[in-house]
Structures are given as structure tokens and as C-alpha cells.
Design a protein around this motif. Structure first.
Motif, mmCIF file in Angstrom:
data_model
loop_
_atom_site.group_PDB
_atom_site.id
_atom_site.type_symbol
_atom_site.label_atom_id
_atom_site.label_comp_id
_atom_site.label_asym_id
_atom_site.label_seq_id
_atom_site.Cartn_x
_atom_site.Cartn_y
_atom_site.Cartn_z
ATOM 1 N N VAL A 4 0.649 9.691 7.707
ATOM 2 C CA VAL A 4 -0.128 9.160 9.045
ATOM 3 C C VAL A 4 0.848 7.468 8.513
ATOM 4 O O VAL A 4 0.473 5.561 8.629
ATOM 5 N N HIS A 14 -6.968 16.631 0.207
ATOM 6 C CA HIS A 14 -6.153 15.148 0.094
ATOM 7 C C HIS A 14 -6.324 15.456 1.992
ATOM 8 O O HIS A 14 -6.093 13.790 2.275
ATOM 9 N N ARG A 57 -8.502 12.330 2.262
ATOM 10 C CA ARG A 57 -7.755 11.425 1.409
ATOM 11 C C ARG A 57 -7.177 10.383 2.747
ATOM 12 O O ARG A 57 -7.218 9.108 2.632
ATOM 13 N N THR A 58 -6.219 11.098 3.412
ATOM 14 C CA THR A 58 -6.449 10.374 4.544
ATOM 15 C C THR A 58 -7.184 10.256 5.286
ATOM 16 O O THR A 58 -6.472 8.902 6.057
ATOM 17 N N PHE A 88 -8.512 6.557 4.177
ATOM 18 C CA PHE A 88 -7.332 5.927 4.141
ATOM 19 C C PHE A 88 -6.836 4.905 5.413
ATOM 20 O O PHE A 88 -7.649 3.769 5.266
ATOM 21 N N VAL A 89 -7.404 5.830 6.694
ATOM 22 C CA VAL A 89 -6.956 5.156 7.637
ATOM 23 C C VAL A 89 -8.143 4.739 8.156
ATOM 24 O O VAL A 89 -8.025 3.467 8.981
ATOM 25 N N LYS A 134 2.220 3.028 -2.669
ATOM 26 C CA LYS A 134 1.660 4.542 -3.461
ATOM 27 C C LYS A 134 0.803 5.292 -2.834
ATOM 28 O O LYS A 134 0.240 5.793 -3.698
ATOM 29 N N PHE A 135 0.011 4.275 -1.896
ATOM 30 C CA PHE A 135 -1.127 5.449 -1.020
ATOM 31 C C PHE A 135 -1.374 6.070 -0.009
ATOM 32 O O PHE A 135 -2.298 6.237 0.184
ATOM 33 N N THR A 136 -0.318 5.749 0.316
ATOM 34 C CA THR A 136 -0.370 5.790 1.642
ATOM 35 C C THR A 136 0.076 7.140 2.439
ATOM 36 O O THR A 136 0.796 7.311 1.350
ATOM 37 N N PRO A 137 -0.352 8.364 2.758
ATOM 38 C CA PRO A 137 -0.458 9.385 3.198
ATOM 39 C C PRO A 137 0.471 10.055 3.787
ATOM 40 O O PRO A 137 0.703 8.666 4.750
ATOM 41 N N ILE A 196 0.748 -0.862 -0.285
ATOM 42 C CA ILE A 196 -0.396 0.102 0.469
ATOM 43 C C ILE A 196 0.660 1.535 0.324
ATOM 44 O O ILE A 196 0.752 2.726 -0.361
#
Lengths: 211, 301
Positions: free
Chosen positions: A68, B8, B11-12, B15-16, A62-65, A60
């Protein structure tokens, strides 16, 4: 970083050994190296956790901001540690009682996070998996070696099998006979032994490629 | 906030949420799938701990008769002496436990009942009160240790070899649970174990180690007075963890028989253990007095 796949697996075994070279993952070495059986279980657990968490962190990546990133790594690592813990409690109950909190503490083991941060998030899943697996194995053989020494001198057994015969031990009638090395089951012994291993490693590396 | 920054952040958060959701689902499924094997292991461990306390099983997993190695005879369903240590199988342990450990209920006056007599479902009773302890209940859980006889020979009138008390209390960090086995003279300890504790590794966890538990056999739960007599009605009940070694600090004084070696670095755990014995045993006093009477009557015969 393009290198043949096999180096991902070979490097952490000696060249980048996590305990001997990177000096990571030492904390758990104190309590889980009292006997070989315990050290072996821990080695397998850490290898499993590091290999699979590295794999998924890489998957993951490439998707991980970025903000975080570390928390996400922790979630993945913790999940696999819980998998190991649940598995031990179901099928190896006695061992899980012996290891008690130290399985959960794999989450805090710098080794696991270290591989995720320095390797897994930068490479593809398969190399990451191999790197994680062999980092765990490199850690594993060192703690098993420490465990062998501590178990042999501290208990006279290896993997539970008696090596030093009972007949050799001191008793009330023969107080001058052999006695187990009382320092070995204690934590400081692990420190001394690992220190000596690192020293030997440095000597060997120094001889191979003098700086 | 700029729109791209907003995107952004969104998205974060997404994702979490997704990561945690996937992780929780997988772990919950795993925990549910493994629940039965884990439950079986816990029960097996519980039975083992009870048998160890009752001196029927050794710490390295072989059966015992009077401290000598024994093995399970499946035909007669009893233990027979054996020349060497033979590791007991899971099935043998569970069967032996079923045959030789009888669960009973005891009330404030010391009368014994079976679960059926009181119409109480044992499983529900245990599930409900396990965590909080049985000593303060109206009907308290007790186990009788049956002698080494085949199941057919064990009847309601068979005189028990001893009794096992569930003990619980609070250590330094968390609740502690164990068993104390007392001989049928209602005073002498056969053995004690602690099967659930979360104390400091290497310090408080010593209470669960065979080495520390080796001192239990032969201790007394009732305090003897200086003249060697025991007043079962009034004397303090329980075992106390002292500071230092019992043999060094108390020597041959009668108090030594009610005391346990302290564990250096684990004084809080030791205090918790002493209190656990006191709180868990005192409510059974009436029962112990009656049991003592039965023992004395039987010896007089």
C-alpha cells in the motif's frame, strides 16, 4: 546513499531540476503560467506540498507495508494539497478562484509523487524535506520564468504592474502600433517556451560536460 | 493462508486505517478552524459580484459612478467622483453593499415585501434556497439598487435605480449561479456576473470573465418585436447565448439586444446560461410589468 545534507537541497535546483531535466510537472505549467502572480502562488503551493509530504512519507517509511506504499503516499500528498486549498480559500480567495481546479490537480502532479517514490521513501525525513522543498523551488523558478515571458508579451505587465506603456498600444486611430502577442495567454505558448528552456538547458549541460 | 501472511494483512489494514484516521482528523480540524474566514471571503465575493453587476464596482476593484472612477466617502457614506482609480477596501465594499443593495421578496403577482413584513428570517431563507434557486418559490428573492444617497436620505419610498435578480441554472458540469442587474425601466441590463460555476477551464469559465461580461450593459431582457414595440405581457424574457458573435450574426436586428456572444468550445455552457436566464427571470414577469408601470408613471411626471 550518504551524501552531505546540502546536496539534497542543491541538486533538484539545477542538476536534477524536475521540469528541465526530469521533464515532470509540465502539465500544470500550461494554465498556471499565464501571469507571474499565479505562477508564484502555484510554486509556493507545490513546494509546500512536496516538502511536507516527502517529510512524512520518509517518517513512516519503515512502517509502510510495501503493497500500500503508493496509496499511502497519495493520502499524505492529498492531505497537504487540501490544506493548501483550504488555506487559499480562507485568505487568498481571489487567487483561489483564479487557480480553481489546478490546486487540486497538484495531487496528480508527477513531480510530487516522483519525489516521494524516488527519494522520500529511501532517505531520512530531514534530507527528504530538503529534497522536496528544492524540487518544488526548482519547479517554481522555471514556471515563474515562463510566467514572466507570457505575462510580459501577452499582457504587457509584470506581476500586475504595467511595463509596456498604454500609449504604445494600437488603437482604432493608430492601428499600426504595438499589439499584445495573442498566442501568449494560450496554452501552446507555455509548451513552446518550456521546450525552448529544455533545449537551452541541454545545450548548457552539453557544453559543461560533453558526452 | 499462513499465519504470517495473515499477520501481514492485518498490519496493512491497521496501517491504512490509522493513516486515514489521522489524515481525516487533521483535515476536519483545519476545515472547521478555517470555516469562518472562508465564509467571510465567500460573502465578500458575493457582495462584490452583486456590485459589479450593478456597475457600482469595477472588475479591478475600484468603485464606479456612471462608469467613471469613484471613491467611498465614509463621513457622508456615499460615493464621490475621483480623478483616479482607487482600490476599494473590504469594509467600504461591505458597507456600500449594505446601504445600496436592499433585499426584498416578490410574489407571483409582482407585489414587493420586506422580509420583516412576511416574518421570514432572511439568513435562513437564503441558506435554505440558495442552492436550488429562488425563482420557483412563492416569495422570490430580489434586490433593489438604491441611488447614491446617504443612509438617512434613503427611505422606504426611495425609487430604486435598478433591480438585481439572482439567476441560477445548470452548465455543462455543475450548477451555475450569478446575478443580473436590470435598470429601473425593467428592461435594460446594467450588468451580469456569474459567481459560482465549475465549467471547463478556459472554455465555459469564460462566462465569469470580465471580457465576456463586458457585453451585458445595454442588452434588453424583453424581446422587442419587429416594429420596435415591446409586449411586456407576452414577449419572451431572458438573454440567449448564440453561436458566434452577435454583431456578426445578428447585426442590427432587434434580436441582437437579447443575445450574447457565443463562446467557441463552450456551447453546452452557453445553452445552460440561456436556460438559466429564461428559467430565473420568467417567474418575475408580473413584478417586471409592475416595475415598468411605476417607471413610466415616474417619467411622465
Amino acid at each position: 546513499m550518504k551524501q552531505p545534507l546540502k546536496f539534497f537541497f542543491i541538486d533538484p535546483l539545477w542538476k536534477d531540476n524536475q521540469i528541465l531535466i526530469a521533464i515532470l510537472g509540465i502539465c500544470s505549467a500550461l494554465a498556471v503560467t499565464i501571469k507571474i502572480e499565479v505562477a508564484l502562488t502555484m510554486a509556493l503551493s507545490v513546494s509546500f506540498v512536496t516538502a511536507f509530504s516527502s517529510f512524512f512519507v520518509s517518517l513512516i517509511r519503515k512502517f509502510t507495508p510495501d503493497n500500500v506504499r503508493m496509496i499511502a503516499q497519495l493520502v499524505i500528498i492529498s492531505s497537504f494539497v487540501i490544506v493548501v486549498d483550504q488555506f487559499l480559500k480562507a485568505y487568498f480567495y481571489e487567487m483561489s478562484k483564479t487557480l480553481s481546479v489546478f490546486v487540486g490537480l497538484i495531487i496528480t502532479n508527477c513531480l510530487v509523487m516522483g519525489r516521494a517514490e524516488s527519494m522520500a521513501k529511501n532517505v531520512q525525513p530531514i534530507p527528504a524535506f530538503l529534497d522536496g522543498l528544492s524540487a518544488g523551488m526548482g519547479y517554481g523558478y522555471v514556471i515563474i520564468a515562463v510566467g514572466s515571458i507570457r505575462e510580459f508579451f501577452g499582457f504587457g505587465t509584470l506581476f500586475g504592474y504595467r511595463i509596456i506603456p498604454e500609449a504604445w498600444y494600437a488603437t482604432a486611430d493608430h492601428p499600426d502600433r504595438y499589439v499584445n502577442f495573442g498566442l501568449m495567454p494560450m496554452a501552446p505558448a507555455a509548451f513552446f517556451i518550456i521546450g525552448i528552456f529544455i533545449w537551452i538547458t541541454n545545450i548548457i549541460n552539453e557544453r559543461r560536460s560533453p558526452t | 493462508m499462513e499465519s504470517s501472511e495473515q499477520r501481514h494483512n492485518l498490519r496493512t489494514i491497521l496501517f491504512v486505517i490509522v493513516l486515514c484516521l489521522i489524515s481525516s482528523i487533521i483535515l476536519s480540524l483545519l476545515a472547521t478552524a478555517l470555516r469562518d474566514p472562508q465564509q467571510k471571503e465567500r460573502e465578500l465575493d458575493r457582495s462584490k459580484q452583486m456590485l459589479i453587476a450593478a456597475a457600482l464596482l469595477s472588475y479591478d476593484g475600484s468603485f464606479l459612478i456612471q462608469e467613471k472612477p469613484a471613491q467611498w466617502n465614509p463621513e457622508k457614506q456615499i460615493l464621490i467622483p475621483s480623478a483616479t482609480k482607487i482600490k476599494a477596501t473590504q469594509d467600504a465594499i461591505l458597507t456600500l453593499h449594505k446601504i445600496r443593495i436592499r433585499s426584498r421578496l416578490v410574489d407571483e403577482e409582482g407585489n414587493i415585501y420586506t422580509f420583516e413584513e412576511l416574518n421570514i428570517d432572511e439568513e435562513k431563507y437564503v441558506e435554505e434556497h440558495e442552492k436550488s434557486g429562488y425563482a420557483q418559490l412563492k416569495y422570490k428573492l430580489l434586490f433593489e439598487i438604491m441611488p447614491n444617497l446617504s443612509p438617512e436620505q434613503i427611505t422606504a419610498e426611495t425609487f430604486p435605480e435598478g433591480y438585481i435578480f439572482p439567476v441560477n441554472g445548470f452548465g455543462l458540469w455543475d450548477a451555475i449561479f450569478g446575478y443580473l442587474a436590470v435598470s429601473n425601466d425593467a428592461d435594460t441590463v446594467i450588468g451580469g456576473t456569474w459567481y459560482d460555476q465549475a465549467e471547463t477551464a478556459g472554455l465555459g469559465t469564460e462566462i465569469a470573465s470580465p471580457k465576456w461580461q463586458e457585453q451585458f450593459p445595454g442588452k434588453l431582457i424583453f424581446a422587442e418585436s419587429a416594429d420596435g414595440k415591446t409586449d411586456f405581457e407576452k414577449s419572451p424574457l431572458g438573454l440567449t447565448v448564440i453561436k458566434g458573435n452577435v454583431s456578426e450574426v445578428l447585426g442590427t436586428s432587434p434580436k441582437a439586444k437579447n443575445s450574447l456572444d457565443g463562446i467557441s468550445g463552450a456551447s453546452m455552457t452557453g445553452k445552460g446560461v440561456s436556460e438559466a436566464y429564461l428559467e430565473s427571470l420568467t417567474p418575475y414577469r408580473a413584478f417586471l410589468i409592475k416595475a415598468r408601470q411605476r417607471f413610466e408613471e415616474r417619467s411622465a411626471q
